[in-house]
Write a protein that holds these residues in place. Sequence first.
Motif, PDB file in Angstrom:
ATOM      1  N   CYS A   1       0.815  -1.225   0.000  1.00 41.55           N
ATOM      2  CA  CYS A   1       0.000   0.000   0.000  1.00 41.55           C
ATOM      3  C   CYS A   1       0.841   1.264   0.000  1.00 41.55           C
ATOM      4  CB  CYS A   1      -0.939   0.001   1.206  1.00 41.55           C
ATOM      5  SG  CYS A   1      -2.200  -1.276   1.122  1.00 41.55           S
ATOM      6  N   PHE A   2       2.174   1.084   0.054  1.00 39.29           N
ATOM      7  CA  PHE A   2       3.052   2.249   0.125  1.00 39.29           C
ATOM      8  C   PHE A   2       3.059   3.023  -1.184  1.00 39.29           C
ATOM      9  CE2 PHE A   2       7.241   4.367   0.089  1.00 39.29           C
ATOM     10  CZ  PHE A   2       7.091   5.131   1.235  1.00 39.29           C
ATOM     11  N   GLY A   3       2.989   2.289  -2.285  1.00 38.58           N
ATOM     12  CA  GLY A   3       3.037   2.942  -3.593  1.00 38.58           C
ATOM     13  C   GLY A   3       1.697   3.575  -3.946  1.00 38.58           C
ATOM     14  N   SER A   4       1.552   3.945  -5.194  1.00 40.37           N
ATOM     15  CA  SER A   4       0.337   4.648  -5.605  1.00 40.37           C
ATOM     16  C   SER A   4      -0.645   3.733  -6.340  1.00 40.37           C
ATOM     17  CB  SER A   4       0.705   5.826  -6.508  1.00 40.37           C
ATOM     18  OG  SER A   4       1.528   5.369  -7.558  1.00 40.37           O
ATOM     19  N   GLY A   5      -0.267   2.444  -6.457  1.00 37.14           N
ATOM     20  CA  GLY A   5      -1.145   1.509  -7.165  1.00 37.14           C
ATOM     21  C   GLY A   5      -2.392   1.192  -6.354  1.00 37.14           C
ATOM     22  N   PRO A   6      -3.323   0.425  -6.942  1.00 33.93           N
ATOM     23  CA  PRO A   6      -4.540   0.063  -6.209  1.00 33.93           C
ATOM     24  C   PRO A   6      -4.213  -0.839  -5.024  1.00 33.93           C
ATOM     25  CG  PRO A   6      -4.409  -1.136  -8.294  1.00 33.93           C
ATOM     26  CD  PRO A   6      -3.268  -0.160  -8.282  1.00 33.93           C
ATOM     27  N   ALA A   7      -4.930  -0.657  -3.920  1.00 39.68           N
ATOM     28  CA  ALA A   7      -4.707  -1.484  -2.731  1.00 39.68           C
ATOM     29  C   ALA A   7      -5.169  -2.915  -3.011  1.00 39.68           C
ATOM     30  CB  ALA A   7      -5.469  -0.902  -1.552  1.00 39.68           C
ATOM     31  N   PRO A   8      -4.402  -3.905  -2.544  1.00 39.27           N
ATOM     32  CA  PRO A   8      -4.766  -5.317  -2.790  1.00 39.27           C
ATOM     33  C   PRO A   8      -5.889  -5.751  -1.848  1.00 39.27           C
ATOM     34  CG  PRO A   8      -2.762  -5.203  -1.481  1.00 39.27           C
ATOM     35  CD  PRO A   8      -3.170  -3.789  -1.755  1.00 39.27           C
ATOM     36  N   LEU A   9      -7.115  -5.358  -2.167  1.00 39.76           N
ATOM     37  CA  LEU A   9      -8.229  -5.583  -1.242  1.00 39.76           C
ATOM     38  C   LEU A   9      -8.461  -7.058  -0.938  1.00 39.76           C
ATOM     39  CD1 LEU A   9     -10.740  -2.849  -2.480  1.00 39.76           C
ATOM     40  CD2 LEU A   9      -9.186  -2.769  -0.503  1.00 39.76           C
ATOM     41  N   GLU A  10      -8.181  -7.927  -1.934  1.00 41.54           N
ATOM     42  CA  GLU A  10      -8.348  -9.366  -1.690  1.00 41.54           C
ATOM     43  C   GLU A  10      -7.417  -9.847  -0.573  1.00 41.54           C
ATOM     44  OE1 GLU A  10     -10.489 -11.751  -2.314  1.00 41.54           O
ATOM     45  OE2 GLU A  10     -11.579 -10.050  -3.125  1.00 41.54           O
ATOM     46  N   GLU A  11      -6.230  -9.237  -0.492  1.00 44.77           N
ATOM     47  CA  GLU A  11      -5.273  -9.637   0.546  1.00 44.77           C
ATOM     48  C   GLU A  11      -5.732  -9.183   1.928  1.00 44.77           C
ATOM     49  OE1 GLU A  11      -2.921 -11.703   0.006  1.00 44.77           O
ATOM     50  OE2 GLU A  11      -2.918 -11.669  -2.180  1.00 44.77           O
ATOM     51  N   PHE A  12      -6.472  -8.091   1.962  1.00 48.76           N
ATOM     52  CA  PHE A  12      -7.059  -7.658   3.244  1.00 48.76           C
ATOM     53  C   PHE A  12      -8.135  -8.656   3.679  1.00 48.76           C
ATOM     54  CE2 PHE A  12      -5.501  -3.412   4.349  1.00 48.76           C
ATOM     55  CZ  PHE A  12      -4.830  -3.049   3.189  1.00 48.76           C
ATOM     56  N   ARG A  13      -8.964  -9.071   2.704  1.00 51.90           N
ATOM     57  CA  ARG A  13      -9.998 -10.069   3.025  1.00 51.90           C
ATOM     58  C   ARG A  13      -9.349 -11.358   3.502  1.00 51.90           C
ATOM     59  NH1 ARG A  13     -12.458  -8.176  -1.653  1.00 51.90           N
ATOM     60  NH2 ARG A  13     -14.246  -6.877  -1.134  1.00 51.90           N
ATOM     61  N   SER A  14      -8.280 -11.726   2.829  1.00 49.99           N
ATOM     62  CA  SER A  14      -7.571 -12.960   3.173  1.00 49.99           C
ATOM     63  C   SER A  14      -6.978 -12.869   4.592  1.00 49.99           C
ATOM     64  CB  SER A  14      -6.492 -13.190   2.115  1.00 49.99           C
ATOM     65  OG  SER A  14      -5.606 -14.169   2.527  1.00 49.99           O
ATOM     66  N   LEU A  15      -6.487 -11.682   4.957  1.00 48.02           N
ATOM     67  CA  LEU A  15      -5.968 -11.472   6.319  1.00 48.02           C
ATOM     68  C   LEU A  15      -7.094 -11.675   7.346  1.00 48.02           C
ATOM     69  CD1 LEU A  15      -3.821 -10.471   8.408  1.00 48.02           C
ATOM     70  CD2 LEU A  15      -4.603  -8.140   7.908  1.00 48.02           C
ATOM     71  N   LEU A  16      -8.262 -11.122   7.068  1.00 50.16           N
ATOM     72  CA  LEU A  16      -9.383 -11.281   8.009  1.00 50.16           C
ATOM     73  C   LEU A  16      -9.778 -12.753   8.131  1.00 50.16           C
ATOM     74  CD1 LEU A  16     -11.561  -8.166   7.095  1.00 50.16           C
ATOM     75  CD2 LEU A  16     -10.155  -8.489   9.134  1.00 50.16           C
ATOM     76  N   ASP A  17      -9.797 -13.471   7.004  1.00 56.67           N
ATOM     77  CA  ASP A  17     -10.098 -14.910   7.047  1.00 56.67           C
ATOM     78  C   ASP A  17      -9.053 -15.652   7.873  1.00 56.67           C
ATOM     79  OD1 ASP A  17     -12.307 -14.557   5.498  1.00 56.67           O
ATOM     80  OD2 ASP A  17     -11.361 -15.206   3.621  1.00 56.67           O
ATOM     81  N   TYR A  18      -7.795 -15.255   7.701  1.00 57.95           N
ATOM     82  CA  TYR A  18      -6.724 -15.930   8.431  1.00 57.95           C
ATOM     83  C   TYR A  18      -6.855 -15.677   9.936  1.00 57.95           C
ATOM     84  CZ  TYR A  18      -2.287 -18.010   9.553  1.00 57.95           C
ATOM     85  OH  TYR A  18      -1.336 -18.834  10.095  1.00 57.95           O
TER      86      TYR A  18
END
Length: 147
Positions: free
Chosen positions: A39-56
């Motif tokens: 998320c440091f750069g200016s690209g789109p945030a990897p929202l799927e990875e956030f969902r995956s973190l919550l699942d984990y």
Amino acid sequence: MMETQLVGMLPDALLIDLPEIDAQHEEIFCRIEALKAACFGSGPAPLEEFRSLLDYLKHHFASEERIAQQTGINFAAHAQVHRENMQVLRKAFSEVLDGSRDVHSFLRYAEYWFERHINVEDKPFAASVREVRLNFTTASPQVAPSF
Ligand SMILES: [Fe+2]
């Protein structure tokens, strides 16, 4: 799945000496670090990875609850904290999705929550597990503990 390559990154101060749980904490730590980097750069945030973190995290909480059950420790209060944690983290993530919170704010919160989870909830939990295992070993020297 994001490749993290951050093995052995969990600070020693956050180890609780329950190998299965320490390994999961390591995974959570690495995922948060990887999300911060992504998320440091200016690209789109990897929202799927956030969902995956919550699942984990859900999986992680279930593991702690299973260990408590196997050890015979009363886990009701800790389980309630887990439910509240999931609610708050899901709410914060829904705010990211609706644009009312930015990803950095979510990650700062997740980082703060994570350290607190280990220090306030899991360290006393690990101490209880060790105490039960020690008593079991002392009381039944002929029987190998099944945990
Ligand atoms: Fe934990």
